[in-house]
Write an enzyme that holds these catalytic residues in place. Structure first.
Site, PDB file in Angstrom:
ATOM      1  CE  LYS A  33      -4.210  -1.514  -0.015  1.00  0.00           C
ATOM      2  NZ  LYS A  33      -5.043  -1.234  -1.197  1.00  0.00           N
ATOM      3  CG  ASP A  59      -4.012  -0.380  -4.327  1.00  0.00           C
ATOM      4  OD1 ASP A  59      -4.282   0.708  -4.871  1.00  0.00           O
ATOM      5  OD2 ASP A  59      -4.876  -1.162  -3.885  1.00  0.00           O
ATOM      6  CG  ASP A 111      -9.369  -1.804  -6.648  1.00  0.00           C
ATOM      7  OD1 ASP A 111     -10.478  -2.327  -6.842  1.00  0.00           O
ATOM      8  OD2 ASP A 111      -8.839  -1.763  -5.503  1.00  0.00           O
ATOM      9  CD  GLN A 141     -13.730  -3.919  -1.997  1.00  0.00           C
ATOM     10  OE1 GLN A 141     -13.736  -3.957  -3.206  1.00  0.00           O
ATOM     11  NE2 GLN A 141     -13.148  -2.936  -1.319  1.00  0.00           N
TER      12      GLN A 141
HETATM   13  C1  MUC Z   1      -7.542  -2.485  -2.496  1.00  0.00           C
HETATM   14  O1  MUC Z   1      -7.110  -3.200  -3.390  1.00  0.00           O
HETATM   15  O2  MUC Z   1      -7.631  -1.296  -2.712  1.00  0.00           O
HETATM   16  C2  MUC Z   1      -8.870  -1.096   0.053  1.00  0.00           C
HETATM   17  C3  MUC Z   1      -9.887  -0.284  -0.303  1.00  0.00           C
HETATM   18  C4  MUC Z   1     -10.706  -1.010  -1.154  1.00  0.00           C
HETATM   19  O3  MUC Z   1     -11.745  -0.649  -1.719  1.00  0.00           O
HETATM   20  O4  MUC Z   1     -10.200  -2.255  -1.339  1.00  0.00           O
HETATM   21  C5  MUC Z   1      -9.085  -2.422  -0.508  1.00  0.00           C
HETATM   22  C6  MUC Z   1      -7.940  -3.077  -1.177  1.00  0.00           C
HETATM   23 MG    MG Z   2      -6.842  -1.408  -4.798  1.00  0.00          MG
END
Ligand code: MUC
Ligand code: MG
Length: 367
Positions: A162, A191, A242, A294
């Site tokens: 992240k 991400d 995403d 998710q």
């Molecule tokens: C991700 O892949 O972003 C965090 C927020 C969301 O909507 O999903 C997660 C994981």
């Molecule tokens: Mg994501």
């Protein structure tokens, strides 16, 4: 297979440690267990995770939309009439995880009625997927220690890191430390959950050019349309949409608009029916897909691996299937286990979800 009743049961299971990312943080799995009952005694099961910072849904809104709108609309239809079901569900805009859970529960019913696994019904490519683990925000040494533990205990060698904090240089330092400590044998991608501007993202990518990242996901907002297109044109690796590509039409917009070059498929938001549409769209366009998470519990994770393992192009990359490891408990009678970096689907008819009644009684919030 006629739907007689739908239960939307809120439950809450604490996390051992919070997951933090640019758009939010999670301390408790405050999800909704969805059970669709039929006149022949079958029960289809799935879970809906509220993610207000991504879709606007809350635990209360998921329960309310299912109880007040979706259940009356689809009671009396059979599980085979999915096109009719979706026509009715789509009269309500949004609410993706509530709709997805209903969809997957209907598939579960079809599989049980036919005595066939959902994986087989969807595509039957494999019985397992390689797992990618998501590393949330923490001081760099903790992020490295977590990745090392996950690799050593579960055999996982793919990590989604992240990013999206300010200053971006903190994230660059964390990614560099992960590469240095874990070595070349692991796969790393990032991400941003829309946390950076396009310019910050470009700088960060430039400073990480030597780290061998395989993907970059949602580094800046899709609403910054021209900035994001400018960034994606310069991005040295596929740029995953995403939260900007939660429906087939959004996938079309992102890909044809040049604001993404890969897509995250999350069964938690598109179930099996719409996930298959998105997958086929991506295959037709020659766009890679990654099975996303998710922040699912074990039920949602089982749905993700069932879909991902069933399809060849979803199985090309590791699927994000390990967030449940951070939960203190779950609802399945037989917990999921990740072995040698892979997660298997459940054998047998339907999805193979078997809920432990004692655990459900302990964690449900409505009694
Ligand atoms: C991700 O892949 O972003 C965090 C927020 C969301 O909507 O999903 C997660 C994981
Ligand atoms: Mg994501």
């Amino acid at each position: 297979m006629k739907v007689t009743r739908i239960e939307a049961i809120p439950f809450a299971i604490p996390y051992k440690k919070p997951l933090r990312f640019a758009s939010g943080e999670i301390h408790t799995a405050d999800h909704v267990l969805v059970r669709v009952h039929t006149d022949d005694g079958l029960v289809g099961t799935a879970e809906a995770p509220p993610r207000p910072y991504t879709y606007g849904e809350t635990q209360e809104s998921i329960v309310a939309v299912i109880d007040k709108i979706f259940a009356p609309q689809i009671t009396g239809l059979t599980a085979l009439e999915r096109e009719v079901v979706h026509g009715r569900l789509d009269r309500t805009v949004g609410n993706p995880t509530a709709k997805a859970a209903v969809d997957m529960a209907l598939w579960d019913i079809i599989g049980q009625a036919a005595g066939i696994s959902i994986s087989g019904l969807l595509g039957g490519y494999s019985d397992r997927m390689r797992v990618s683990h998501m590393v949330g925000f923490a001081p760099t040494e903790q992020m490295v220690a977590e990745a090392e533990r996950i690799r050593d205990v579960h055999g996982i060698t793919t990590f989604k890191v992240k990013v999206g904090r300010r200053p971006y240089t903190d994230d660059v330092a964390a990614c560099r430390a992960l590469r240095e400590k874990l070595g070349e044998g692991v796969e790393l991608y990032i991400d941003g959950n829309r946390g950076w501007s396009a310019a910050e993202s470009a700088r960060a990518l430039r400073e990480m050019a030597d780290l061998g990242l395989t993907f970059a996901e949602e580094l800046c907002p899709a609403d910054d349309v021209l900035g994001r297109r400018w960034l994606v044109q310069r991005c040295p690796v596929p740029f995953i949409a995403d939260e900007s590509a939660t429906r087939a039409a959004e996938v079309t917009r992102e890909i044809l608009g040049g604001t993404a070059t890969a897509v995250s498929i999350k069964t938690a938001r598109t179930g099996f029916t719409a996930s298959q549409r998105i997958l086929h769209e991506c295959e037709g366009l020659g766009v890679p897909v990654v099975m996303g998470n998710q922040i699912d519990g074990q039920i949602g994770t089982l749905c993700t691996v069932t879909f991902g393992a069933a399809h060849r192009s979803c199985s090309q990359y590791a699927g994000e299937l390990s967030n449940f490891l951070d939960m203190t408990d779950d609802l399945l009678t037989e917990p999921l286990t990740i072995e040698s970096g892979t997660l298997r689907i459940r054998e047998g008819a339907g999805l193979g979800i078997d809920i432990d009644p004692d655990k459900l009684a302990r964690y449900r919030q409505d009694r």
